[in-house]
Write a protein that holds these residues in place. Structure first.
Motif, PDB file in Angstrom:
ATOM      1  N   GLY A 315       0.795  -1.223   0.000  1.00 10.90           N
ATOM      2  CA  GLY A 315       0.000   0.000   0.000  1.00 10.90           C
ATOM      3  C   GLY A 315       0.822   1.263   0.000  1.00 10.90           C
ATOM      4  O   GLY A 315       0.303   2.338   0.316  1.00 10.90           O
ATOM      5  N   ASP A 316       2.125   1.172  -0.393  1.00 12.61           N
ATOM      6  CA  ASP A 316       2.943   2.383  -0.342  1.00 12.61           C
ATOM      7  C   ASP A 316       2.712   3.263  -1.566  1.00 12.61           C
ATOM      8  O   ASP A 316       2.063   2.876  -2.543  1.00 12.61           O
ATOM      9  CB  ASP A 316       4.425   2.038  -0.178  1.00 12.61           C
ATOM     10  N   VAL A 317       3.258   4.470  -1.527  1.00 15.56           N
ATOM     11  CA  VAL A 317       2.995   5.487  -2.538  1.00 15.56           C
ATOM     12  C   VAL A 317       3.517   5.089  -3.916  1.00 15.56           C
ATOM     13  O   VAL A 317       3.046   5.584  -4.943  1.00 15.56           O
ATOM     14  CB  VAL A 317       3.589   6.841  -2.083  1.00 15.56           C
ATOM     15  N   TYR A 382      -5.635   7.717  -3.774  1.00 14.80           N
ATOM     16  CA  TYR A 382      -5.183   7.310  -2.443  1.00 14.80           C
ATOM     17  C   TYR A 382      -5.381   5.798  -2.311  1.00 14.80           C
ATOM     18  O   TYR A 382      -6.232   5.192  -2.974  1.00 14.80           O
ATOM     19  CB  TYR A 382      -5.893   8.069  -1.329  1.00 14.80           C
ATOM     20  N   ILE A 383      -4.552   5.188  -1.485  1.00 15.93           N
ATOM     21  CA  ILE A 383      -4.606   3.742  -1.245  1.00 15.93           C
ATOM     22  C   ILE A 383      -5.093   3.508   0.176  1.00 15.93           C
ATOM     23  O   ILE A 383      -4.619   4.144   1.122  1.00 15.93           O
ATOM     24  CB  ILE A 383      -3.237   3.086  -1.456  1.00 15.93           C
ATOM     25  N   ALA A 384      -6.042   2.595   0.331  1.00 16.96           N
ATOM     26  CA  ALA A 384      -6.595   2.289   1.660  1.00 16.96           C
ATOM     27  C   ALA A 384      -6.866   0.791   1.779  1.00 16.96           C
ATOM     28  O   ALA A 384      -7.054   0.092   0.777  1.00 16.96           O
ATOM     29  CB  ALA A 384      -7.889   3.071   1.882  1.00 16.96           C
ATOM     30  N   PHE A 389      -3.810   0.299   8.202  1.00 12.14           N
ATOM     31  CA  PHE A 389      -2.884  -0.203   7.193  1.00 12.14           C
ATOM     32  C   PHE A 389      -1.737  -1.024   7.773  1.00 12.14           C
ATOM     33  O   PHE A 389      -1.143  -1.850   7.084  1.00 12.14           O
ATOM     34  CB  PHE A 389      -2.346   0.949   6.335  1.00 12.14           C
ATOM     35  N   SER A 390      -1.405  -0.837   9.060  1.00 16.75           N
ATOM     36  CA  SER A 390      -0.325  -1.613   9.668  1.00 16.75           C
ATOM     37  C   SER A 390      -0.698  -3.083   9.818  1.00 16.75           C
ATOM     38  O   SER A 390       0.172  -3.944   9.959  1.00 16.75           O
ATOM     39  CB  SER A 390       0.048  -1.024  11.031  1.00 16.75           C
ATOM     40  N   LEU A 391      -2.006  -3.379   9.774  1.00 11.34           N
ATOM     41  CA  LEU A 391      -2.484  -4.754   9.922  1.00 11.34           C
ATOM     42  C   LEU A 391      -3.046  -5.320   8.621  1.00 11.34           C
ATOM     43  O   LEU A 391      -3.339  -6.508   8.523  1.00 11.34           O
ATOM     44  CB  LEU A 391      -3.579  -4.818  11.003  1.00 11.34           C
ATOM     45  N   CYS A 392      -3.211  -4.473   7.607  1.00 16.18           N
ATOM     46  CA  CYS A 392      -3.927  -4.854   6.388  1.00 16.18           C
ATOM     47  C   CYS A 392      -3.035  -5.669   5.449  1.00 16.18           C
ATOM     48  O   CYS A 392      -1.835  -5.412   5.324  1.00 16.18           O
ATOM     49  CB  CYS A 392      -4.426  -3.607   5.671  1.00 16.18           C
ATOM     50  N   THR A 396      -6.422  -1.341  -1.709  1.00 16.68           N
ATOM     51  CA  THR A 396      -7.110  -0.901  -2.925  1.00 16.68           C
ATOM     52  C   THR A 396      -6.749   0.543  -3.205  1.00 16.68           C
ATOM     53  O   THR A 396      -6.735   1.372  -2.286  1.00 16.68           O
ATOM     54  CB  THR A 396      -8.641  -1.030  -2.780  1.00 16.68           C
ATOM     55  N   CYS A 397      -6.484   0.851  -4.477  1.00 17.01           N
ATOM     56  CA  CYS A 397      -6.171   2.223  -4.880  1.00 17.01           C
ATOM     57  C   CYS A 397      -7.404   2.839  -5.535  1.00 17.01           C
ATOM     58  O   CYS A 397      -7.981   2.257  -6.463  1.00 17.01           O
ATOM     59  CB  CYS A 397      -4.995   2.233  -5.850  1.00 17.01           C
ATOM     60  N   TYR A 398      -7.802   4.031  -5.062  1.00 13.19           N
ATOM     61  CA  TYR A 398      -8.970   4.739  -5.563  1.00 13.19           C
ATOM     62  C   TYR A 398      -8.487   5.936  -6.385  1.00 13.19           C
ATOM     63  O   TYR A 398      -7.783   6.809  -5.864  1.00 13.19           O
ATOM     64  CB  TYR A 398      -9.854   5.185  -4.405  1.00 13.19           C
TER      65      TYR A 398
END
Length: 426
Positions: A315-317, A382-384, A389-392, A396-398
């Motif tokens: 989920g990084d940039v 943005y990605i969520a 996010f530390s546990l995910c 998904t990128c929106y």
């Protein structure tokens, strides 16, 4: 209310302001023109004709007998006694003149302004307090005054009693603002105490205070989380913030802005703090022009929700550029719908522009990254994850398209700020 002191036999009480108030059919607030005029007239009547004290070498003040009338021995109603107690406890005031003014306003709200006059007349102590040629010293005029105040006490007032900081100096009230800000470790305001008032001397960029110009340079921090800010709490502001860690921050601000200028009684304080009122006013005007330009741009704003695509367990940039390319080329889950994009206190909300139905809603704690592709203008994302996010393990990128680059920058900056200020909230 006017008194002719040159000809006692022709003294008269003019009902001007009182008559206008009585004719009002709704709740009376500070914005009504005749409120301040009426209060000022009452203060003048209370102050004029006081018998000079032979014991103390100081000008007589009506506060002395107004406070005395709240003594239990006079049997005054609780609403008046509680009004006097509240005024005596108000640490925003330094002088008895300020206390008189706040008491008049408080009594209007509690419908008991006639009580001290009635009690004074019934006690028979008027002769020792007022000369005969005054309204309260005259048997007939004092009864007329009581009648007027009784009529006004039947009205419903909704006055901002917290706005008391400048009553020592003037009846003119400054503009104020009560804010409920998001939980944060610090407001981002550097204050300088001038004559007991906490003046905002510097606002840190990208801080909670700086958002939407909540607090501006020259404003006075009047209350913080229920604490009245005075010299006594000068070194305790950080501790006051810590006591409410994780909770919304409540702030009561006295604005330096006043109509199209600076609040006049604030000018000497600004100069003492090294702030030029002329420069400050020019800065306010510049900010207003900037906001007007943004508002004009916003009228042309369109944001389209392109759709979303999975980025797997990452989920990084760095995933944003590829996700935007994927959506532009028809990949992922295509949506292509006009939306409104809101950055709220604790997260983002995306709604259908026509139906207003919520399409997406993510807290800042669920967002792992946000950004845009430099060589692909007008797209951002943005990605969520579906949990922090530390546990995910599944992100998904929106992806969105916006026709105004400044708005993209503002949205991405707001998401970044939102994440920083909520990462410690439990």
């Amino acid at each position: 209310m006017l008194v002719n002191f040159d000809k006692p036999e022709k003294q008269s009480l003019y009902h001007g302001h009182a008559q206008h108030l009585v004719e009002v059919q709704t709740v009376i607030s500070d914005s009504y023109d005749h409120v301040t005029g009426f209060c000022e007239c009452v203060e003048k009547i209370f102050q004029q004709g006081l018998v000079a004290s032979v014991t103390f070498f100081k000008p007589p003040e009506s506060w002395d007998w107004l406070e005395l009338m709240a003594d239990n021995k006079f049997g005054t109603p609780y609403n008046y006694q509680s009004s006097v107690i509240a005024v005596k406890k108000c640490s925003k005031l330094r002088t008895n003149r300020g206390r008189i003014r706040l008491l008049i306003r408080t009594c209007l709200v509690k419908r008991c302004l006639h009580i001290p006059v009635q009690t004074l007349l019934n006690s028979g102590e008027c002769k020792g307090i007022y000369i005969k040629r005054s309204i309260l010293g005259d048997e007939i005029l004092s009864q007329i005054l009581f009648s007027v105040l009784m009529s006004v006490s039947r009205l419903q007032f909704n006055l901002e009693l917290e706005n008391a900081r400048f009553l020592d100096d003037t009846w003119v009230l400054p503009n104020t603002k009560r804010l409920e800000l998001v939980p944060c470790k610090e407001l981002g305001v550097t204050v300088l105490f001038v004559q007991g008032k906490a003046l905002a001397h510097e606002i840190l960029p990208n801080s909670v205070a700086a958002e939407d110009d909540h607090i501006e340079i020259g404003d006075i921090l009047d209350e913080l989380n229920g604490y009245c800010i005075t010299n006594q709490v000068q070194g305790m502001l950080t501790n006051i913030m810590k006591k409410n860690a994780g909770l919304p921050v409540s702030v009561y601000i006295i604005k330096a802005r006043w109509n199209d200028s600076i609040f006049p009684p604030l000018v000497p304080l600004l100069m003492e703090a090294g702030l030029d009122p002329v420069v400050l006013q020019a800065k306010f005007a510049q900010n207003d022009q900037y906001k007007a330009a943004i508002k004009n741009d916003m009228s042309q704003l369109t944001i389209t929700y392109i759709g979303n695509t999975s980025t797997g367990s990452n989920g990084d940039v760095k995933q944003i550029r590829g996700a935007i390319d994927d959506m532009i080329n028809g990949g992922g889950n295509q949506v292509d719908k006009l939306v409104s994009f809101e950055c709220l206190d604790l997260g983002v909300k995306v709604c259908d522009a026509s139906s207003k139905n919520v399409i997406l809603k993510h807290s800042y704690m669920d967002i792992s990254s946000c950004g845009c592709a430099v060589n692909i203008p007008y797209y951002f994302a943005y990605i969520a994850g579906n949990e922090s996010f530390s546990l995910c393990e599944n992100f998904t990128c929106y992806v969105f398209h916006c026709n105004i680059q400044k708005e993209i920058d503002s949205i991405l900056q707001s998401i970044g700020q939102g994440f920083k200020r909520t990462q410690y909230v439990v």
